[in-house]
Design a protein around this motif. Structure first.
Motif, short mmCIF file in Angstrom:
data_model
loop_
_atom_site.label_atom_id
_atom_site.label_comp_id
_atom_site.label_asym_id
_atom_site.label_seq_id
_atom_site.Cartn_x
_atom_site.Cartn_y
_atom_site.Cartn_z
N UNK A 147 0.85 -1.19 0.00
CA UNK A 147 0.00 0.00 0.00
C UNK A 147 0.89 1.24 0.00
N UNK A 148 0.34 2.36 -0.49
CA UNK A 148 1.08 3.61 -0.55
C UNK A 148 0.62 4.51 0.59
N UNK A 149 1.56 5.03 1.37
CA UNK A 149 1.22 5.85 2.55
C UNK A 149 0.56 7.16 2.12
N UNK A 150 -0.58 7.51 2.75
CA UNK A 150 -1.27 8.75 2.37
C UNK A 150 -0.74 10.01 3.03
N UNK A 152 2.47 11.86 6.01
CA UNK A 152 3.71 11.75 6.77
C UNK A 152 3.36 11.72 8.25
N UNK A 153 3.72 10.64 8.92
CA UNK A 153 3.42 10.49 10.35
C UNK A 153 4.31 9.40 10.91
N UNK A 154 4.71 9.58 12.17
CA UNK A 154 5.48 8.55 12.83
C UNK A 154 6.73 8.19 12.05
N UNK A 155 6.87 6.90 11.75
CA UNK A 155 8.03 6.40 11.02
C UNK A 155 7.90 6.56 9.51
N UNK A 156 6.73 7.00 9.06
CA UNK A 156 6.38 6.87 7.64
C UNK A 156 6.34 8.23 6.97
N UNK A 157 6.84 8.30 5.74
CA UNK A 157 6.77 9.51 4.92
C UNK A 157 5.70 9.33 3.86
N UNK A 158 4.96 10.38 3.58
CA UNK A 158 3.93 10.32 2.55
C UNK A 158 4.51 9.79 1.24
N UNK A 159 3.79 8.84 0.64
CA UNK A 159 4.25 8.24 -0.60
C UNK A 159 5.10 7.00 -0.41
N UNK A 160 5.49 6.69 0.84
CA UNK A 160 6.27 5.48 1.07
C UNK A 160 5.45 4.24 0.70
N UNK A 161 6.17 3.19 0.34
CA UNK A 161 5.56 1.91 0.04
C UNK A 161 5.63 1.05 1.29
N UNK A 162 4.48 0.60 1.75
CA UNK A 162 4.38 -0.18 2.98
C UNK A 162 4.04 -1.62 2.60
N UNK A 163 4.85 -2.56 3.09
CA UNK A 163 4.80 -3.95 2.66
C UNK A 163 4.75 -4.85 3.89
N UNK A 164 3.99 -5.96 3.80
CA UNK A 164 4.11 -6.97 4.85
C UNK A 164 4.61 -8.27 4.25
N UNK A 165 5.38 -9.01 5.04
CA UNK A 165 6.01 -10.25 4.60
C UNK A 165 5.24 -11.46 5.11
N UNK A 208 -4.42 1.55 4.38
CA UNK A 208 -4.01 2.59 5.34
C UNK A 208 -5.11 3.63 5.49
N UNK A 209 -5.25 4.12 6.73
CA UNK A 209 -6.19 5.17 7.05
C UNK A 209 -5.51 6.52 6.85
N UNK A 210 -6.26 7.62 6.84
CA UNK A 210 -5.65 8.93 6.58
C UNK A 210 -4.54 9.33 7.53
N UNK A 211 -4.54 8.79 8.77
CA UNK A 211 -3.50 9.14 9.74
C UNK A 211 -2.30 8.19 9.66
N UNK A 442 1.08 -8.24 -3.89
CA UNK A 442 0.47 -6.91 -3.76
C UNK A 442 0.74 -6.01 -4.96
N UNK A 443 -0.27 -5.19 -5.28
CA UNK A 443 -0.16 -4.19 -6.35
C UNK A 443 -0.70 -2.88 -5.80
N UNK A 444 -0.04 -1.77 -6.13
CA UNK A 444 -0.51 -0.43 -5.76
C UNK A 444 -0.29 0.49 -6.95
N UNK A 445 -1.18 1.44 -7.15
CA UNK A 445 -1.09 2.34 -8.28
C UNK A 445 -1.25 3.78 -7.82
N UNK A 446 -0.55 4.69 -8.51
CA UNK A 446 -0.65 6.12 -8.20
C UNK A 446 -0.28 6.90 -9.46
N UNK A 447 -0.27 8.21 -9.35
CA UNK A 447 0.22 9.07 -10.43
C UNK A 447 1.28 9.99 -9.86
N UNK A 448 2.26 10.37 -10.71
CA UNK A 448 3.28 11.30 -10.25
C UNK A 448 2.81 12.74 -10.42
#
Length: 480
Positions: A147-150, A152-165, A208-211, A442-448
């Motif tokens: 999933x793509x982070x919506x 910037x909060x905590x450890x995460x920056x907006x736009x980061x790719x979040x993955x689970x193993x 991911x939720x907005x926060x 997993x697949x995630x899509x966005x635009x630049x």
């Protein structure tokens, strides 16, 4: 009233009175298109809507410059609207000729249809690697959820790719992974750990939720943990009776509907494929649950890690309140329209579960059965697992290739699916790995910033996130 006005004086002789001129003096018809107001530009797989009005016309006839432009031919109403679905790239003109007592008038509208989005992203060389998904501490691997982070909060920056193993590091056992990691969206990125917990055992799907809270489907622990942006793992939905959660989607609040999580379940059924798969709606007040409603029942589900069948790949389109579901067992993509309105047990999937797969294309019953339809079924889908929404409203779907005997031209495919094109499939699939089958998860899509489509996907043959579309080059030390 117009008839009375035409006859009320008793004079006029010809019966036209002051209301209408004789036929030889009737105004010529007028006709115009209000939509598209300018030349439309779409991709193959999308629809174009033409809307027209006319005056002083008694009949209208439509023509299209090419059959590939879609069905806009023959007799039409003197004013109306029609949705047209072109079947190939090209430039098309939609013409309407309207006739009345005063003569004939014509108007036209045009559309430029570009190739389907997935075809424009086909790489000319090796597909760029964003970075490894192997957990830097315990070596967990086999990336599933993405999933793509919506924000910037905590450890995460907006736009980061979040993955689970899905697999653990020490034994590489499927369904034993317990970690969520992050990657900055630039080639050469290094993974950083966001969370690790036994409650994440068998994590396979994320939203991911907005926060930046992460809702995680943990198939093996039968939990749906909520992970904060700082990495704290909680189980606020522990009282809900999940049966091997297998898909996730978040829906933001609207003026009439609260925010919600949609979670699909794929019970193992002792290894057999049988009825039991469901879709739940968890209504939220910020991050707190207010209710749980099982809105869909009857999916075929079963199997063990590495060969799990069930409803997965949950993908939400806010433009039309539609939830898309990847039905692995029947090799189908299902659309649930007006999903926020579907009540408890509103849709029953008549899955016709069988001992072998693929199972037949599902049909539907229940009070909201009209909300459900199959938009794509069968080849080139082969035990599909994951999906993401493209910028034009199409889906990109990935095959899991369960049971495929070895690499071939039909394994590890990304497939574009249109909700409006008859049959659903758009263009040719794109093979993204010629190695062992079943690499796509997993697949995630966005635009630049320039509006270019970007697709990220997990490749478990190399335990990495890969990217289609324009790339950003990083330093390889921490992501940028």
């Amino acid at each position: 009233m117009s008839v009375l006005a035409g006859c009320g004086g008793g004079h006029g002789g010809g019966g036209y009175g002051s209301m209408m001129p004789p036929p030889t003096m009737m105004p010529a018809p007028t006709v115009s298109f209000s939509q598209p107001a300018a030349a439309a530009a779409i991709n193959v797989g999308q629809a174009v809507t033409v809307t027209w009005t006319s005056a002083y016309a008694t009949s209208c006839t439509a023509t299209t410059s090419s059959a590939a432009g879609g069905a806009f031919t023959g007799s039409q109403m003197t004013s109306g609207s029609k949705t047209i679905i072109p079947t190939a790239a090209g430039m098309y003109t939609y013409s309407l000729s309207c006739t009345g007592t005063g003569g004939t008038k014509a108007a036209s509208a045009s559309a430029t249809v570009a190739p389907n989005l997935l075809s424009t992203l086909a790489p000319t060389g090796a597909i760029p690697t964003v970075g490894s998904t192997i957990d830097p501490t315990n070596g967990d691997l086999n990336p599933y959820g993405l999933v793509i982070a919506p924000a910037t909060a905590g450890l995460i920056t907006k736009g980061d790719l979040v993955v689970c193993n899905f697999n653990d590091g020490p034994t590489n056992t499927q369904g034993k992974g317990t970690t969520i990691i992050g990657l900055h969206p630039a080639t050469g990125s290094k993974p950083y750990r966001i969370a690790q917990s036994a409650e994440l055992l068998g994590c396979n799907a994320l939203t991911m939720l907005p926060d930046d809270s992460i809702s995680a489907a943990a198939w093996a622990s039968n939990l749906n943990p909520l992970v904060s942006a700082s990495g704290a793992v909680g189980t606020p939905f522990a009282s809900d009776m999940f049966t091997h959660p297998w898909g996730e989607a978040f829906v933001a609040a609207t003026a009439t509907q609260p925010a919600a999580l949609y979670v699909s379940n794929a019970p193992d059924n002792g290894g057999a494929v049988a009825v039991g798969g469901t879709v739940d709606r968890i209504s939220l007040d910020v991050d707190a649950q207010t209710s749980l409603t099982v809105i869909v029942t009857g999916f075929c589900a079963g199997g063990a890690p590495g060969a799990i069948f069930g409803p997965s790949g949950l993908t939400y389109d806010a433009a039309n309140d539609t939830l898309y579901i990847v039905d692995t067992s029947s090799a189908s993509i299902i659309a649930l329209a007006n999903v926020s309105k579907i009540p408890k047990d509103g849709v029953v999937v008549n899955g016709q579960c069988t001992a072998t797969t693929p199972t037949p294309a599902p049909t539907f019953s229940g009070p909201s059965m009209a909300s459900a339809r199959v938009i794509a079924h069968g080849s080139p889908l082969n035990t599909p697992l994951s999906a993401a929404l493209l910028k034009n409203g199409d889906l990109v779907v990935g095959n899991a290739d369960i049971g495929a005997p070895g690499p071939s031209a039909t394994t590890n495919l990304l497939i574009e699916v249109s909700p409006v094109l008859p049959g659903g499939f758009v263009g040719q699939p794109l093979q993204i790995d010629t190695g062992a089958p079943g690499t796509l998860f997993g697949i995630a899509a966005t635009v630049d910033a320039q509006g270019n489509q970007i697709i990220y996907f997990n490749d478990d043959n190399n335990n990495a996130v890969m990217q289609l579309g324009p790339v950003t080059t990083g330093t390889g030390t921490g992501g940028y």
